[in-house]
Each structure stands twice: as C-alpha cells, then as structure tokens.
Design a protein around this motif. Structure first.
Motif, mmCIF file in Angstrom:
data_model
loop_
_atom_site.group_PDB
_atom_site.id
_atom_site.type_symbol
_atom_site.label_atom_id
_atom_site.label_comp_id
_atom_site.label_asym_id
_atom_site.label_seq_id
_atom_site.Cartn_x
_atom_site.Cartn_y
_atom_site.Cartn_z
ATOM 1 N N GLY A 29 0.983 2.047 -2.737
ATOM 2 C CA GLY A 29 1.678 3.349 -2.439
ATOM 3 C C GLY A 29 2.781 3.231 -1.987
ATOM 4 O O GLY A 29 3.450 2.406 -1.954
ATOM 5 N N LEU A 30 3.104 4.436 -1.194
ATOM 6 C CA LEU A 30 4.449 4.174 -0.573
ATOM 7 C C LEU A 30 4.368 3.217 0.712
ATOM 8 O O LEU A 30 5.652 2.692 0.798
ATOM 9 C CB LEU A 30 4.705 5.758 0.241
ATOM 10 C CG LEU A 30 4.739 6.940 -0.719
ATOM 11 C CD1 LEU A 30 4.756 8.330 0.379
ATOM 12 C CD2 LEU A 30 5.741 7.152 -1.447
ATOM 13 N N GLY A 31 3.310 2.459 1.112
ATOM 14 C CA GLY A 31 3.462 1.571 2.084
ATOM 15 C C GLY A 31 3.956 0.437 1.349
ATOM 16 O O GLY A 31 4.631 -0.128 2.055
ATOM 17 N N ASN A 32 3.709 0.232 0.143
ATOM 18 C CA ASN A 32 4.363 -1.001 -0.336
ATOM 19 C C ASN A 32 5.733 -0.867 -0.715
ATOM 20 O O ASN A 32 6.582 -1.594 -0.778
ATOM 21 C CB ASN A 32 3.561 -1.332 -1.614
ATOM 22 C CG ASN A 32 2.125 -1.656 -1.446
ATOM 23 O OD1 ASN A 32 1.498 -0.195 -1.029
ATOM 24 N ND2 ASN A 32 1.475 -2.483 -1.638
ATOM 25 N N ILE A 33 6.076 0.224 -1.335
ATOM 26 C CA ILE A 33 7.551 0.560 -1.999
ATOM 27 C C ILE A 33 8.381 1.181 -1.021
ATOM 28 O O ILE A 33 9.796 0.807 -1.074
ATOM 29 C CB ILE A 33 7.229 1.046 -3.285
ATOM 30 C CG1 ILE A 33 6.403 0.097 -4.415
ATOM 31 C CG2 ILE A 33 8.394 1.466 -3.866
ATOM 32 C CD1 ILE A 33 6.142 0.854 -5.509
ATOM 33 N N TYR A 112 2.302 13.475 6.720
ATOM 34 C CA TYR A 112 3.550 12.930 6.452
ATOM 35 C C TYR A 112 3.883 12.329 5.256
ATOM 36 O O TYR A 112 5.034 12.353 4.707
ATOM 37 C CB TYR A 112 4.020 12.206 7.854
ATOM 38 C CG TYR A 112 3.552 10.713 7.904
ATOM 39 C CD1 TYR A 112 4.038 9.689 7.201
ATOM 40 C CD2 TYR A 112 2.774 10.486 8.801
ATOM 41 C CE1 TYR A 112 3.581 8.416 7.120
ATOM 42 C CE2 TYR A 112 2.085 9.150 9.053
ATOM 43 C CZ TYR A 112 2.654 8.075 8.158
ATOM 44 O OH TYR A 112 2.270 6.865 8.146
ATOM 45 N N TYR A 113 2.660 11.638 4.811
ATOM 46 C CA TYR A 113 2.604 10.946 3.445
ATOM 47 C C TYR A 113 3.298 12.031 2.485
ATOM 48 O O TYR A 113 3.839 11.776 1.480
ATOM 49 C CB TYR A 113 1.423 10.411 3.310
ATOM 50 C CG TYR A 113 1.268 9.055 2.313
ATOM 51 C CD1 TYR A 113 1.445 8.049 2.729
ATOM 52 C CD2 TYR A 113 1.099 9.403 0.972
ATOM 53 C CE1 TYR A 113 1.271 6.970 1.984
ATOM 54 C CE2 TYR A 113 1.036 8.165 0.175
ATOM 55 C CZ TYR A 113 1.038 7.177 0.334
ATOM 56 O OH TYR A 113 0.916 6.049 -0.321
ATOM 57 N N SER A 114 2.544 13.334 2.441
ATOM 58 C CA SER A 114 3.056 14.121 1.503
ATOM 59 C C SER A 114 4.470 14.528 1.477
ATOM 60 O O SER A 114 5.068 14.668 0.301
ATOM 61 C CB SER A 114 2.069 15.308 1.728
ATOM 62 O OG SER A 114 2.265 16.556 0.928
ATOM 63 N N THR A 327 -2.170 8.685 -6.028
ATOM 64 C CA THR A 327 -3.673 7.798 -5.864
ATOM 65 C C THR A 327 -3.911 7.435 -4.482
ATOM 66 O O THR A 327 -5.145 7.111 -4.319
ATOM 67 C CB THR A 327 -3.614 6.793 -7.046
ATOM 68 O OG1 THR A 327 -2.620 5.730 -6.731
ATOM 69 C CG2 THR A 327 -3.683 7.227 -8.283
ATOM 70 N N SER A 328 -2.923 7.264 -3.583
ATOM 71 C CA SER A 328 -3.137 6.801 -2.162
ATOM 72 C C SER A 328 -3.434 8.085 -1.359
ATOM 73 O O SER A 328 -4.549 7.837 -0.594
ATOM 74 C CB SER A 328 -1.829 6.208 -1.589
ATOM 75 O OG SER A 328 -1.567 5.143 -2.306
ATOM 76 N N SER A 329 -2.884 9.189 -1.640
ATOM 77 C CA SER A 329 -3.200 10.343 -0.701
ATOM 78 C C SER A 329 -4.512 10.762 -1.043
ATOM 79 O O SER A 329 -5.007 11.381 -0.022
ATOM 80 C CB SER A 329 -2.111 11.246 -1.223
ATOM 81 O OG SER A 329 -2.091 11.881 -2.403
ATOM 82 N N ILE A 330 -5.053 10.894 -2.367
ATOM 83 C CA ILE A 330 -6.240 11.414 -2.357
ATOM 84 C C ILE A 330 -7.302 10.660 -1.740
ATOM 85 O O ILE A 330 -8.374 11.206 -1.016
ATOM 86 C CB ILE A 330 -6.749 11.530 -3.850
ATOM 87 C CG1 ILE A 330 -6.589 10.205 -4.624
ATOM 88 C CG2 ILE A 330 -6.082 12.385 -4.788
ATOM 89 C CD1 ILE A 330 -6.859 10.091 -5.942
ATOM 90 N N SER A 331 -7.265 9.276 -1.453
ATOM 91 C CA SER A 331 -8.151 8.532 -0.571
ATOM 92 C C SER A 331 -7.888 8.955 0.756
ATOM 93 O O SER A 331 -8.972 8.745 1.788
ATOM 94 C CB SER A 331 -7.786 7.121 -0.846
ATOM 95 O OG SER A 331 -6.770 6.526 -0.374
ATOM 96 N N LEU A 332 -6.840 9.470 1.241
ATOM 97 C CA LEU A 332 -6.696 9.598 2.604
ATOM 98 C C LEU A 332 -7.566 10.732 3.303
ATOM 99 O O LEU A 332 -7.921 10.980 4.258
ATOM 100 C CB LEU A 332 -5.290 9.950 3.017
ATOM 101 C CG LEU A 332 -4.327 8.682 3.075
ATOM 102 C CD1 LEU A 332 -2.813 9.214 2.856
ATOM 103 C CD2 LEU A 332 -4.319 7.991 4.614
HETATM 104 N N1 TRP Z 1 -2.213 2.242 1.586
HETATM 105 C C1 TRP Z 1 -1.381 3.397 1.012
HETATM 106 C C2 TRP Z 1 0.067 2.920 0.891
HETATM 107 O O1 TRP Z 1 0.285 1.973 1.297
HETATM 108 C C3 TRP Z 1 -1.704 4.443 1.975
HETATM 109 C C4 TRP Z 1 -3.025 4.887 2.316
HETATM 110 C C5 TRP Z 1 -3.779 5.462 1.541
HETATM 111 C C6 TRP Z 1 -3.852 4.633 3.656
HETATM 112 N N2 TRP Z 1 -5.267 5.525 2.134
HETATM 113 C C7 TRP Z 1 -4.934 5.008 3.301
HETATM 114 C C8 TRP Z 1 -3.452 4.094 4.959
HETATM 115 C C9 TRP Z 1 -6.157 4.969 4.356
HETATM 116 C C10 TRP Z 1 -4.285 4.021 5.728
HETATM 117 C C11 TRP Z 1 -5.674 4.349 5.477
HETATM 118 O O2 TRP Z 1 0.659 3.556 0.740
#
Ligand code: TRP
Length: 454
Positions: A29-33, A112-114, A327-332
């Motif tokens: 997700g945003l974390g990688n890029i 903040y991710y959003s 796809t990352s935000s829904i898991s949060l």
């Molecule tokens: N891993 C996602 C990213 O790198 C962000 C993320 C999704 C996340 N679910 C999470 C971070 C749960 C911490 C915990 O963008």
C-alpha cells in the motif's frame, strides 16, 4: 475446548490464493510506495534499508505467522479472538486488551492514511490532464504545495476515499476484494517495472542504487532504527490485528509459514522497486532525498512529464496506487467493524457507516496539519507526524511484541504445533524467533530509542 471446531461468523476465504491476495493487498500500500522511499530518504539510505530488511526477516515474518495463527485459531475479531484463546490456554482474560489496542491503532492509522490516499487520488486527475508534461522540478513542487496548502481540497479527496473504503467494508471483505486484487497487483508491479526502466535512463541509476543499498552506518541514529523497525510492522500490516482478522477467515489446511513468506517477499519487492524508481529521479534532478511525505509526489511527476506515453503511464500509476491504498485501508478498519458486528450485533452496513464517520472526523486533524496547523507542534511534530510516530513506531511494535509473547510462551506447544503444522525444524526455528529474537529485538530498539543505552 472448541477451538478445532470454531468457524467465523463472517465467512471464510475461498482458498489459500484468496488469502494470499487479500493479505498482500493489505500489506502492499502507501507504506511501500509513499512511505518507504521518504523515510529512507530522511534516514540516510542504505544502512536504514538494511535494518528494515533485517527487521522484516527476523521480526516481521515470525510475527506474521503468529498473528495469522492466533486469528485462525480464534476465528473472531481480535478482541474476541484473544479472549477465547486466553480462555483456551488458561491465561488471563486481560489479553483481550491486545485487541483493543489494535482497534485504536487501526482507527488512528486509517484516519491519516485516507488523507494521503486522497493525495494519490487527486494526482490521478493531475496526471490525466497532462499537467506534468514537460514540468520542471520546481513546477512539480509547486503543484504539490498548492494541493496540500488547501484544506478544502484535501478534505474533499479524503472524504471520497473514506466513502470508497467503507463501501467495500460494508459489503464484507471477501466479496469483490479477491477479484480486484488478483488483477490489480500484477498491474501495479508492471508499472513499477516501467518506472525502474525509466530510472535507468536518467544517468543516475547507479547513484540511486548506491544510496539505497550501500550502508553507511554513520548516517543512522537510534531514532532511525526505531523508524525502520516500526516500518517493518507497518508495511506488513502487523501488530494491530488486521492480519489476525484476515487469518480468522483462513481455511484450516493452508500453510501459514509458506503464505507468510510469500506475502513478506511480495511486499518487500514492491518497496525496493519503488525506491529504485524514485531515488535516481531525485538525484538526476538535484532534489532533496529527505523531502518528507511529499517525496513521491515531487519526483515521479517529473518522470511522467518526460517519458513517452507519460500521461497514460502516470495516470495508471496513480490509479493503481489508489487501489493499493484501498485494499490496505479496508484491513485497517475490518477489526473494528468485525467487533461491532459480533458484540454490538450491528449489521455490517450500520457498523461501517459509524466507523467511517468517526475515522473521517479524526482525519480532519491530518488535513489541517499540512496547512492551517502546520506551525503547531508537539515534541517537534505536527499532528500527522505525531499520529504516525505513535502508531507505527510505538503501538504496532508493542502489539507485535505481545503477539509474539502470547504465541511463543503462553500458548501451549501442542496448540501452536497443531495450527502451524510445519516440519519440526521449521517449528523450532519459528519458536526461537518468536520467543526470543523478535521480543528481544523489539525491546532493545525501544530501550535504545528512549536513550537507555547511552
Ligand atoms: N501495510 C499497509 C501499507 O504498507 C498499511 C496497513 C494496512 C497497515 N493494514 C495495516 C499498517 C495494519 C499497520 C497495520 O500501506
């Protein structure tokens, strides 16, 4: 003990591949890029990257296995999973606090991710309109600055992204998500390959690689090591129950070790490719690697403006980035929604709407921290910086530490053996990592960061 017979009331993945796709969708997700390149730039490059990779291997992978394992055994939202497992294993009910902390962390991160995902969304239209054609580094910089200094625009994009997230969550993460990820992840990967190829033409590819991969340990501090470790948790979605809740939908016969390694590998590859695409552009244009959260928005558009078919590639890139964030935000937020459905007997739609509104409101703080509140700092950090620091560098590693301790020490061996069903050697290695290496590493990094070893 009913754990062998537990099933999740929220349903189950259609198989091993569906889980891998969903968990990779969460991790990538945003974390990688977005985040990995800018924190690498801020923390001096190679040595930071090395610490991060080490953390993935010895902390991230074993804790991911532990988290998936707890989820699959408990088959409920993290709070209830921890409560059930604590009861199964004869441990204090207070372990459900781990689930609570995770819910709070997920809520704070999503807020903040959003907002950042909103930046990416607005860049779809900037790229698509041809705004970057032939733009200079200065031009691209001022496009970014004018976006983040406008709270209303940020709020609008944040709102759109939040609504999109809650729509998927309301429908249940198993519906539709699998299909989207199956197709979009390979596409994102392909575009990253194109960007890396472009980076090779800048004449600064080797400078970029050097920055990323040749470690200079004089450049990192105790603080950088904490950031690298925190990021290992963040990028793999660990420590707050997201992977636990996804694990709770996992079929019983899937190998947890193999799937965890596949997910970690894919996640790491995407981050390194993003770094390889971005740093050559940074150096070719005389930009500052430590430019902060705007880094990718100030570098990649220069490349899109210069390359053939840059409008198409740029637009596609930001679309895919938005999907990766989605796809990352829904898991949060899934742990919170799953819990409301279980304990407050809300239906998913109702739960999603309320959680969405609360997260959206919290996000306003981040929106303002880039403009109106940018001068207000606590411990030298803006509201956004503070949220990020608190969640990624403190709450996630702490959650991970507790997960490791529970899975490694408090769960009976026959439970974890039964759940992991690896080879005896694989089990012993995992046990050593999760019992000793991971917890000790997290503790040392924590203590180091607060200056205990000085
Ligand atoms: N891993 C996602 C990213 O790198 C962000 C993320 C999704 C996340 N679910 C999470 C971070 C749960 C911490 C915990 O963008």
């Amino acid at each position: 003990m009913a754990s062998e017979h537990r099933t999740s009331i929220h349903g189950q993945w259609s198989g091993r591949m569906a889980f891998i796709l969903a968990a990779t969708g969460s991790a990538v997700g945003l974390g990688n890029i977005w985040k990995f390149p800018y924190i690498t730039g801020e923390n001096g490059g190679g040595a930071f990257v090395l610490v991060y990779l080490l953390c993935i291997a010895v902390i991230g992978v074993p804790i991911m296995m532990a988290e998936v394992m707890l989820g699959r055994r408990g088959r409920q939202s993290p709070i209830n999973t921890m409560a059930s497992l604590a009861a199964d294993e004869g441990r204090p009910a207070a372990w459900s606090a781990l689930g609570w902390m995770g819910m709070v962390a997920g809520f704070l991160i999503l807020s903040y991710y959003s907002v950042i995902a909103g930046w990416a969304l607005s860049y779809v239209f900037r790229a698509g309109s041809g705004m970057f054609e032939g733009a200079t580094a200065d031009g691209v910089n001022s496009i970014f600055t004018s976006l983040v200094s406008d709270p209303e625009r940020l709020l609008a994009w944040h709102t759109i992204f939040m609504v999109a997230t809650m729509i998927v969550v309301a429908r249940g993460v198993q519906n539709g998500l699998e299909k989207a990820v199956r197709f979009l992840m390979p596409m994102l990967f392909f575009i990253l390959v194109v960007l890396v190829l472009y980076a090779m033409t800048t004449g600064y590819f080797s400078v970029g690689l050097n920055f990323l991969f040749s470690p200079d340990f004089s450049k990192i501090t105790q603080g950088s090591v904490l950031v690298a470790m925190g990021h290992a948790f963040f990028t793999m979605s660990l420590g707050m129950g997201a992977i636990m809740v996804y694990g709770s939908y996992l079929p019983k016969d899937t190998s947890i070790a193999k799937t965890s390694m596949i997910i970690a590998g894919a996640d790491t590859l995407v981050a390194l490719m993003a770094g390889m695409a971005i740093f050559p552009i940074v150096f070719a244009n005389g930009l500052e690697p430590g430019a902060g959260p705007g880094l990718i928005f100030k570098t990649l558009p220069i490349a899109f403006g210069q390359m053939d078919a840059g409008i198409l590639i740029g637009t596609l890139f930001f679309i895919l980035l938005v999907f990766a964030a989605w796809t990352s935000s829904i898991s949060l937020i899934e742990p919170v929604v799953a819990w409301l459905v279980e304990n407050r007997s809300m239906n998913r739609l109702y739960a999603s709407v309320w959680v969405g509104i609360a997260t959206w409101l919290m996000g306003i703080g981040t929106v303002l921290s880039f403009n109106v509140w940018s001068g207000h700092k606590l411990f030298g950090m803006t509201f956004f910086d503070l949220l990020d620091y608190l969640t990624a560098n403190i709450m996630l590693p702490l959650g991970g530490l507790l997960i490791a301790v529970f899975a490694g020490w408090l769960m009976h061996e026959n439970s974890s053996k039964d759940e992991l069903h690896t080879t005896p050697r694989g089990y012993n290695l995992w046990q050593m990592l999760v019992r000793v290496v991971a917890p000790v590493a997290v503790m040392i990094v924590f203590l180091n960061a607060i200056g205990v070893f000085k």
